[in-house]
Design an enzyme around this catalytic site. Structure first.
Site, PDB file in Angstrom:
ATOM      1  N   GLY A  52       0.771  -1.252   0.000  1.00  0.00           N
ATOM      2  CA  GLY A  52       0.000   0.000   0.000  1.00  0.00           C
ATOM      3  C   GLY A  52       0.794   1.290   0.000  1.00  0.00           C
ATOM      4  O   GLY A  52       0.347   2.286  -0.559  1.00  0.00           O
ATOM      5  N   GLU A 107       3.728   4.127   6.210  1.00  0.00           N
ATOM      6  CA  GLU A 107       2.496   3.370   5.949  1.00  0.00           C
ATOM      7  C   GLU A 107       1.519   4.212   5.141  1.00  0.00           C
ATOM      8  O   GLU A 107       1.511   5.445   5.260  1.00  0.00           O
ATOM      9  CB  GLU A 107       1.805   3.009   7.273  1.00  0.00           C
ATOM     10  CG  GLU A 107       2.079   1.633   7.795  1.00  0.00           C
ATOM     11  CD  GLU A 107       1.441   0.511   6.961  1.00  0.00           C
ATOM     12  OE1 GLU A 107       1.132   0.714   5.777  1.00  0.00           O
ATOM     13  OE2 GLU A 107       1.276  -0.581   7.524  1.00  0.00           O
ATOM     14  N   ASP A 111      -5.000   1.166  10.528  1.00  0.00           N
ATOM     15  CA  ASP A 111      -6.390   0.821  10.826  1.00  0.00           C
ATOM     16  C   ASP A 111      -6.413   0.296  12.260  1.00  0.00           C
ATOM     17  O   ASP A 111      -6.408   1.067  13.209  1.00  0.00           O
ATOM     18  CB  ASP A 111      -6.838  -0.218   9.783  1.00  0.00           C
ATOM     19  CG  ASP A 111      -8.327  -0.505   9.822  1.00  0.00           C
ATOM     20  OD1 ASP A 111      -8.918  -0.438  10.905  1.00  0.00           O
ATOM     21  OD2 ASP A 111      -8.905  -0.827   8.774  1.00  0.00           O
ATOM     22  N   LYS A 139      -7.057   5.732  10.678  1.00  0.00           N
ATOM     23  CA  LYS A 139      -8.438   5.466  11.107  1.00  0.00           C
ATOM     24  C   LYS A 139      -8.420   5.385  12.622  1.00  0.00           C
ATOM     25  O   LYS A 139      -8.385   4.304  13.206  1.00  0.00           O
ATOM     26  CB  LYS A 139      -8.879   4.099  10.552  1.00  0.00           C
ATOM     27  CG  LYS A 139      -9.593   4.141   9.251  1.00  0.00           C
ATOM     28  CD  LYS A 139     -10.187   2.773   8.976  1.00  0.00           C
ATOM     29  CE  LYS A 139     -10.475   2.616   7.515  1.00  0.00           C
ATOM     30  NZ  LYS A 139     -11.022   1.299   7.197  1.00  0.00           N
ATOM     31  N   PHE A 160     -14.242   2.685   4.555  1.00  0.00           N
ATOM     32  CA  PHE A 160     -13.366   1.916   3.663  1.00  0.00           C
ATOM     33  C   PHE A 160     -12.863   2.817   2.543  1.00  0.00           C
ATOM     34  O   PHE A 160     -13.642   3.352   1.755  1.00  0.00           O
ATOM     35  CB  PHE A 160     -14.089   0.700   3.097  1.00  0.00           C
ATOM     36  CG  PHE A 160     -13.143  -0.205   2.358  1.00  0.00           C
ATOM     37  CD1 PHE A 160     -12.227  -0.987   3.045  1.00  0.00           C
ATOM     38  CD2 PHE A 160     -13.128  -0.231   0.965  1.00  0.00           C
ATOM     39  CE1 PHE A 160     -11.313  -1.791   2.361  1.00  0.00           C
ATOM     40  CE2 PHE A 160     -12.228  -1.038   0.280  1.00  0.00           C
ATOM     41  CZ  PHE A 160     -11.322  -1.816   0.976  1.00  0.00           C
ATOM     42  N   ASP A 167      -5.873  -0.581  -1.946  1.00  0.00           N
ATOM     43  CA  ASP A 167      -6.631  -1.432  -2.862  1.00  0.00           C
ATOM     44  C   ASP A 167      -7.933  -1.951  -2.256  1.00  0.00           C
ATOM     45  O   ASP A 167      -8.144  -1.886  -1.055  1.00  0.00           O
ATOM     46  CB  ASP A 167      -5.800  -2.658  -3.241  1.00  0.00           C
ATOM     47  CG  ASP A 167      -5.699  -3.650  -2.077  1.00  0.00           C
ATOM     48  OD1 ASP A 167      -5.318  -3.229  -0.960  1.00  0.00           O
ATOM     49  OD2 ASP A 167      -6.035  -4.827  -2.255  1.00  0.00           O
ATOM     50  N   ARG A 173      -5.356   0.627  -6.818  1.00  0.00           N
ATOM     51  CA  ARG A 173      -4.145   1.277  -6.286  1.00  0.00           C
ATOM     52  C   ARG A 173      -3.684   2.415  -7.197  1.00  0.00           C
ATOM     53  O   ARG A 173      -2.998   3.337  -6.764  1.00  0.00           O
ATOM     54  CB  ARG A 173      -3.004   0.264  -6.138  1.00  0.00           C
ATOM     55  CG  ARG A 173      -3.280  -0.858  -5.133  1.00  0.00           C
ATOM     56  CD  ARG A 173      -2.003  -1.636  -4.858  1.00  0.00           C
ATOM     57  NE  ARG A 173      -2.210  -2.939  -4.247  1.00  0.00           N
ATOM     58  CZ  ARG A 173      -2.272  -3.175  -2.939  1.00  0.00           C
ATOM     59  NH1 ARG A 173      -2.189  -2.183  -2.082  1.00  0.00           N
ATOM     60  NH2 ARG A 173      -2.435  -4.402  -2.486  1.00  0.00           N
TER      61      ARG A 173
HETATM   62  C1  PRP Z   1      -3.035  -2.555   4.760  1.00  0.00           C
HETATM   63  C2  PRP Z   1      -2.268  -1.250   4.891  1.00  0.00           C
HETATM   64  C3  PRP Z   1      -1.542  -1.397   6.197  1.00  0.00           C
HETATM   65  C4  PRP Z   1      -2.464  -2.279   7.015  1.00  0.00           C
HETATM   66  C5  PRP Z   1      -3.227  -1.430   7.997  1.00  0.00           C
HETATM   67  O1  PRP Z   1      -2.198  -3.509   4.217  1.00  0.00           O
HETATM   68  O2  PRP Z   1      -1.390  -1.051   3.806  1.00  0.00           O
HETATM   69  O3  PRP Z   1      -0.295  -2.049   6.019  1.00  0.00           O
HETATM   70  O4  PRP Z   1      -3.362  -2.895   6.103  1.00  0.00           O
HETATM   71  O5  PRP Z   1      -4.114  -2.187   8.768  1.00  0.00           O
HETATM   72  P1  PRP Z   1      -3.857  -2.530  10.302  1.00  0.00           P
HETATM   73  O6  PRP Z   1      -3.531  -1.232  11.000  1.00  0.00           O
HETATM   74  O7  PRP Z   1      -5.185  -3.077  10.745  1.00  0.00           O
HETATM   75  O8  PRP Z   1      -2.756  -3.539  10.404  1.00  0.00           O
HETATM   76  P2  PRP Z   1      -2.736  -4.894   3.589  1.00  0.00           P
HETATM   77  O9  PRP Z   1      -2.560  -5.990   4.582  1.00  0.00           O
HETATM   78  O10 PRP Z   1      -4.118  -4.704   3.044  1.00  0.00           O
HETATM   79  O11 PRP Z   1      -1.702  -5.153   2.428  1.00  0.00           O
HETATM   80  P3  PRP Z   1      -1.375  -4.174   1.186  1.00  0.00           P
HETATM   81  O12 PRP Z   1      -0.573  -3.022   1.764  1.00  0.00           O
HETATM   82  O13 PRP Z   1      -0.566  -5.040   0.287  1.00  0.00           O
HETATM   83  O14 PRP Z   1      -2.662  -3.712   0.580  1.00  0.00           O
END
Ligand code: PRP
Length: 185
Positions: A52, A107, A111, A139, A160, A167, A173
């Site tokens: 991400g 990051e 979340d 968030k 969301f 993504d 993305r």
């Molecule tokens: C998403 C985002 C963060 C994480 C945040 O990654 O890029 O790394 O989730 O969520 P959290 O605070 O609940 O851990 P994802 O696992 O979707 O992978 P991606 O970056 O490849 O989309």
């Protein structure tokens, strides 16, 4: 030409513009200036958490005018779903030796905070001089893990979001700004 529709359908669901490209650009430039000021003479290493963060990191780094380095680590906690699986899977290790270095974790979104709390623990085991956290989006109402975020681009509600590196089931993305799922669709 950047991909900037007002609304977009991804996997059959409608998303509308949430944070415009202009607003993103302005805030990212500000964060870059703060890094320039706070890390002068520290030669920080920016560590992007893939996938991400790649677009945010690339844009942020172009506002940094002090010596710095970059590396990546790849984690996944969401799979193809809209909610976190609650489990972090490591898919790519760090290459750089970060012992005695100033680390800046980058990051796209915090979340629950699971991914970052995992990363901070993992980085501290490598004996860096400092670990700093930057996230474009936070968030804040969803964050359950106790993490100190040093730079936040935009605090957001528990919605969301998609685009600018984020993504939905790997799609979206490439959108050049941030979109939000429209609850009325
Ligand atoms: C998403 C985002 C963060 C994480 C945040 O990654 O890029 O790394 O989730 O969520 P959290 O605070 O609940 O851990 P994802 O696992 O979707 O992978 P991606 O970056 O490849 O989309």
């Amino acid at each position: 030409m950047f991909y900037l529709p007002d609304e977009v359908f991804v996997n059959g669901e409608r998303f509308k513009t949430y944070i415009s490209k202009e607003t993103l650009d302005k805030r990212i430039a500000e964060i870059g200036q703060e890094i320039n000021r706070d890390f002068v003479d520290k030669r920080p290493i920016l560590i992007g958490i893939l996938n991400g963060s790649f677009i945010f990191l690339a844009d942020l780094m172009r506002h940094i005018s002090i010596p710095c380095e970059v590396d990546f680590i790849k984690l996944s906690s969401y799979g193809d779903e809209k909610v976190s699986s609650g489990k972090v899977t490591e898919r790519k290790e760090l290459d750089a030796n970060v012992e005695g270095r100033h680390i800046i974790l980058v990051e796209d979104i915090v979340d629950t905070g699971l991914s970052l709390s995992y990363m901070v623990k993992k980085m501290k085991e490598k004996h860096p001089l400092s670990v700093t956290i930057i996230t474009l989006l936070h968030k804040f109402e969803a964050t359950k893990y106790d993490i100190d975020i040093d730079y936040v681009g935009f605090p957001i509600k528990n919605e969301f979001v998609l685009g600018y590196g984020l993504d939905y089931a790997q799609e979206g993305r490439n959108l050049a700004q941030i979109y939000v799922l429209d609850p009325e669709n």
